[in-house]
Design a protein around this motif. Sequence first.
Motif: not given
Length: 548
Positions: A336-344, A408-412
Amino acid sequence: MTATPATSGTPAVPAQQPWEPALSVRQVLGLERVLAGQPEVVAGAHRLDRPVRWVHVAEAADVGVMLSGGEMVLTTGVLLAGDEDKQGEYIRSLHRAEAAAVVLGLGRAFPAPPDVMRRAADRCGLPMVVLHRPFPFAELTEEVQSRLLRRKFAAVSLSEAVRTELTGLITAGAPVQRLLDEVARHGGCPVVVTNLAHRVLATAGERPAVDDVLRDWERIARQAGAGTADGWIRAELTCRGERWGRLVLCGYRGDRAAGRLLAERAAEALVLHRLLGGGDGRRGAGPGSAGGTWDSPGSWEEQSARSLLTDLVSGAVPARQLLPRARAAGLPVNRRVFVPLVVGTRDTARLDRVLRLLGLPGIIAGLADDRAAVLLSLAPDQDARALTAHFAARLRSAADAAHTVVAAADARADWADVPAGLREAQQVADAVADSPAALELPPVVRLRDVHLRGLVRLLRDDPHVQSFAERELDGLLQGPDGDLLSVLRTYLATGRNKSRTAQLHHVSRPALYRRLEAIQGRLGVDLDDFEQAASVHIALLAHDAQQG
């Protein structure tokens, strides 16, 4: 057939312990009184670990009608001698009644083990034991019954002690994790709480043992549900007539009846904890579910996600060791590819709905400062940027979420890089929070979109940056007038626009000029000089980032 001595590898039963395994056929044969009768296992030697619920003396051929299962039947065979049909039916009757074993005392009726009974017992898988020396059945019955009764009494007593202890913890306001830790301590095994879809909500017990359980959780959970996993005991979590989860004792090695009582007491405590305000536990059965915390209304799924994401960000536990927990929580992790996000937003329920609407697997956890973390799990051939943008657009489609920003951070592509990605998304969100309200930002913000603020956020913990900020702003930080620092912040954020700064601070331009002169005097700088103004601006950004 080769007979098996009952004493082979069979230690005498030790002193009674409340959590000792149930009394088995093997343990009964290891009793000192039984050993005096020289027992010999002549059939069913592979079934000696069957539990013995009771001991019963019976001679009649149709003995099965008097049994309810789990009995060790003692007989001299006096009514069976000379009738092979009765001998075979006697064994078959015991098998149908699910007896634990049959013990035949050799003597006048049968001087040697009868072949018909032995063969029938072997076919049925029923342990058959013969006693070569005369043995008073009454003594064996008395000893086994007393041991079984003591076991039952000890289990019930411990069950009530556990109930009292857990209720005391609840009334004292202890968090639910403390309750689970106590259950794991009493059971001597990992404890897992799941929702109805077998997704793990909480765990307790020794960390290595818990990780071993979670490593292959889906297969083990199915076996436990089918009743085929040895030592796995579960209790349903039901509130107001609705089932919402399960508590499982994993690999419990004690008496099964005692284990069931322990699981039931634990389930009662968790339901009571929830009724008293410890969390809903029902809403959101999938990997993207969300809600609250253990100790406030909301779902248990989010607490599980919060704990996982917190451990990932902190680095206290290596990311590889957290893979079993992520998999057990329902997050796809293989290829898988993981996308870290922080939402306001603190509305994790809305985030959950959007993820479900778009069919995106992920876990959600509420953070401080009215924000939430989201970790998406995508297939390698999916466009991570496009799907993140689609997620943000859907999120903004609601009228009251039109200005919600997704950091968002770049996908890992490697799970080991996920912690750094989550920290990067948090840094971007922090930089966005520091930005002036008038600053226009895209729906999805990345590190390069926050420019200098993003860089300062990344470097805010560097001692050199901290020293630089203190040195540049020392004249204002030591002064009693905090308003000058606020004026400086607005002046630099507006691109040194004096009119706009005066308007925002509701002062006249002459009053603003006097304040700017005071600021320059205290700092020893000329704010009209670009390089000096830039240096002060960077120092102020670093100071604000450190104050955070």
